[in-house]
Design a protein around this motif. Structure first.
Motif, short mmCIF file in Angstrom:
data_model
loop_
_atom_site.label_atom_id
_atom_site.label_comp_id
_atom_site.label_asym_id
_atom_site.label_seq_id
_atom_site.Cartn_x
_atom_site.Cartn_y
_atom_site.Cartn_z
N ALA A 7 0.86 -1.36 -0.11
CA ALA A 7 0.07 -0.13 0.16
C ALA A 7 1.07 1.17 0.00
CB ALA A 7 -0.95 0.15 1.17
N LYS A 30 -2.19 4.00 2.91
CA LYS A 30 -2.37 3.00 3.95
C LYS A 30 -3.64 2.90 4.33
CE LYS A 30 2.33 1.92 4.25
NZ LYS A 30 2.71 0.99 3.28
N TYR A 31 -4.21 1.64 4.56
CA TYR A 31 -5.37 1.29 5.29
C TYR A 31 -4.99 1.09 6.58
CZ TYR A 31 -7.73 -2.95 7.04
OH TYR A 31 -8.36 -3.84 7.79
N TRP A 32 -5.48 1.59 7.59
CA TRP A 32 -5.30 1.31 9.00
C TRP A 32 -6.65 1.71 9.76
CZ3 TRP A 32 -1.62 -1.86 10.67
CH2 TRP A 32 -1.33 -1.76 12.07
N SER A 59 -0.46 -12.05 3.91
CA SER A 59 -2.13 -12.31 4.23
C SER A 59 -2.93 -11.89 2.87
CB SER A 59 -2.66 -11.61 5.38
OG SER A 59 -2.64 -10.27 5.52
N SER A 62 -8.65 -10.63 4.59
CA SER A 62 -7.63 -9.71 5.06
C SER A 62 -7.97 -8.72 3.88
CB SER A 62 -6.18 -10.23 4.67
OG SER A 62 -5.34 -9.14 4.79
N ALA A 63 -8.15 -7.37 4.66
CA ALA A 63 -8.63 -6.32 3.85
C ALA A 63 -7.76 -6.11 2.34
CB ALA A 63 -8.93 -5.07 4.61
N SER A 64 -6.31 -6.07 2.81
CA SER A 64 -5.47 -5.95 2.07
C SER A 64 -5.56 -7.22 0.59
CB SER A 64 -3.98 -5.95 2.32
OG SER A 64 -3.79 -6.93 3.12
N ARG A 115 -7.17 -6.33 -2.66
CA ARG A 115 -6.19 -5.42 -3.52
C ARG A 115 -5.47 -6.38 -4.45
NH1 ARG A 115 -4.66 -1.51 0.86
NH2 ARG A 115 -2.76 -2.90 0.82
N SER A 149 -1.50 -7.11 12.08
CA SER A 149 -2.41 -5.74 11.67
C SER A 149 -3.74 -5.61 12.11
CB SER A 149 -2.20 -5.42 10.19
OG SER A 149 -2.51 -6.61 9.48
N SER A 150 -4.33 -6.60 12.22
CA SER A 150 -5.89 -6.54 12.66
C SER A 150 -5.94 -6.05 13.95
CB SER A 150 -6.50 -7.65 12.40
OG SER A 150 -7.23 -7.63 11.34
N MET A 198 -4.63 -2.29 14.51
CA MET A 198 -5.28 -1.17 14.04
C MET A 198 -6.67 -1.21 14.83
SD MET A 198 -6.74 -2.39 10.18
CE MET A 198 -5.28 -3.12 9.55
N MET A 221 0.58 6.93 9.05
CA MET A 221 0.06 5.37 9.75
C MET A 221 0.95 4.99 11.08
SD MET A 221 0.36 1.66 8.09
CE MET A 221 1.41 0.85 9.46
N ASP A 279 5.11 -1.27 6.07
CA ASP A 279 4.03 -1.70 6.51
C ASP A 279 4.17 -2.18 7.95
OD1 ASP A 279 2.30 -1.36 4.58
OD2 ASP A 279 3.30 -2.70 3.40
N ALA A 280 3.01 -3.03 8.69
CA ALA A 280 3.00 -3.45 9.83
C ALA A 280 4.14 -4.52 10.34
CB ALA A 280 1.77 -4.09 10.51
O1 PMV Z 1 -5.37 -6.42 5.36
P1 PMV Z 1 -4.30 -6.63 6.43
O2 PMV Z 1 -5.17 -6.96 7.90
O3 PMV Z 1 -3.06 -7.42 6.22
O4 PMV Z 1 -3.50 -5.09 6.99
C1 PMV Z 1 -2.67 -4.03 6.21
C2 PMV Z 1 -2.27 -3.20 7.00
C3 PMV Z 1 -1.32 -2.53 6.17
O5 PMV Z 1 -0.28 -3.41 5.36
C4 PMV Z 1 -0.12 -1.93 7.13
C5 PMV Z 1 -1.42 -1.29 5.42
C6 PMV Z 1 -2.38 -1.71 3.95
O6 PMV Z 1 -3.23 -1.00 3.14
O7 PMV Z 1 -1.76 -2.75 3.42
#
Ligand code: PMV
Length: 329
Positions: free
Chosen positions: A14, A17-19, A106, A138-140, A143, A192-193, A196, A243, A283-284
């Motif tokens: 990302a 970023k999503y957070w 993930s 996993s929200a990412s 994408r 990350s879950s 956040m 973030m 990232d995280a």
């Molecule tokens: O989708 P997750 O739960 O892996 O969270 C992704 C969090 C970051 O990688 C830090 C930011 C992002 O947008 O990918």
């Protein structure tokens, strides 16, 4: 009906970023994001639905993975529900990069799982629907269904069905390169879950982060469309630092970097001041991703590799979205 299939997906990084989550149960992000899908890092996943199984099975890199089993099985349950079947599945997944270390395993993992399982179940779904399904793991991952530059909405519907990704620009239209500097191969301490949700509950800056999100996305989208590297560099580093600033301001604060990560950030900024078209994102986890214009990643990788404590630098171009692998692959 084919009851088994394999798929490949690549992690995405990302830039915006999503957070934070708008809906924890449906795993809907609180902010929109923008990413690039990588080419040379991948997850390959085989899914076999088998009438003789009494429960799901999940192996990662040749070993039973109990830590991730619940999430994988919950995803299979959603997909079974979608297909109207009850057969359990045997899932075998392989990553050609360290898992759970802030390298978006993930994202590639759930994208590959959804694409393989849906194909094995004999369903053909629009990419938007695959993206919505992957998001729930996993929200990412939503994408990684797409290649190149990808934008993800957080949507406004209660059912989360509009929180999906869409392609913004093909990889070949602006083939940026990425050097991934690995500073610690082990799994990260706080996923990350969890990170956040903790941040949203305890950071006094969370509201400001949410309010500024549409502006950040807009700037980045325009920079990508205009192939304006400088502008993309500025807004991407700002998103990354905001973030992490947010995570640091949680109580207790979350610190995903190690000392090497910080040295690498300085290194990238020095390179950019001296004229190299490169910017960083993190990232995280403690790994740093340096994004650069086509043709620059080898020089950048060499500089990053010289920073004491860097264990390995992986190079990648931008790649395609998740896809079914034919059995000969
Ligand atoms: O989708 P997750 O739960 O892996 O969270 C992704 C969090 C970051 O990688 C830090 C930011 C992002 O947008 O990918």
């Amino acid at each position: 009906m084919p009851m088994q299939a394999a798929a490949q997906a690549q992690p995405n990084i990302a830039l915006i970023k999503y957070w934070g989550k708008r809906d924890e149960r449906l795993n809907v992000p609180a902010v929109p994001s923008l990413s690039i899908t990588l080419e040379s890092l991948w997850t390959r996943t085989q899914v076999r639905f088998d009438e003789t199984l009494g429960e799901d099975r999940f192996m990662l890199d040749g070993k039973r993975d109990d830590a991730q089993f619940q999430r994988v099985s919950a995803m299979l349950e959603r997909l079974r529900h979608h297909a109207g079947v009850s057969t359990f599945a045997d899932v075998r997944s392989f990553n050609n990069f360290p898992t759970g270390a802030g390298l978006a395993s993930s994202a590639s993992g759930f994208a590959a799982l959804v694409v393989a399982a849906i194909h094995a179940l004999g369903l053909v779904l629009p990419l938007a629907e695959l993206s919505a399904l992957a998001r729930q793991g996993s929200a990412s991952a939503a994408r990684s269904i797409f290649g190149g530059f990808v934008e993800m909405a957080c949507g406004s519907r209660d059912d989360g069905q509009d929180a999906i990704a869409r392609p913004l620009l093909a990889a070949s239209s602006w083939p940026l390169e990425v050097a991934v500097a690995i500073t610690a191969p082990g799994p990260k301490s706080i996923g990350s879950s969890m990170g956040m949700v903790h941040t949203a509950r305890t950071s006094p800056f969370y509201r400001g982060w949410i309010e500024d999100a549409p502006r950040r996305l807009e700037v980045a989208r325009e920079a990508v469309i205009a192939r304006d590297f400088e502008r993309l560099a500025e807004v991407s580093e700002a998103s990354c630092l905001a973030m992490h600033g947010l995570a640091l301001s949680a109580s207790p604060g979350l610190l995903y970097w190690n000392g090497v990560t910080v040295e690498l950030m300085h290194c990238v900024r020095e390179l950019r001041s001296a004229g190299t078209p490169v910017f960083f994102t993190v990232d995280a986890g403690p790994q740093l991703k340096a994004v650069c214009l086509p043709g620059w990643s080898r020089d950048v990788a060499q500089c990053l590799a010289e920073v004491p404590g860097v264990r390995e630098v992986r190079l990648s171009g931008l790649g395609d979205g998740a896809r079914v692998l034919e059995s000969k692959e």
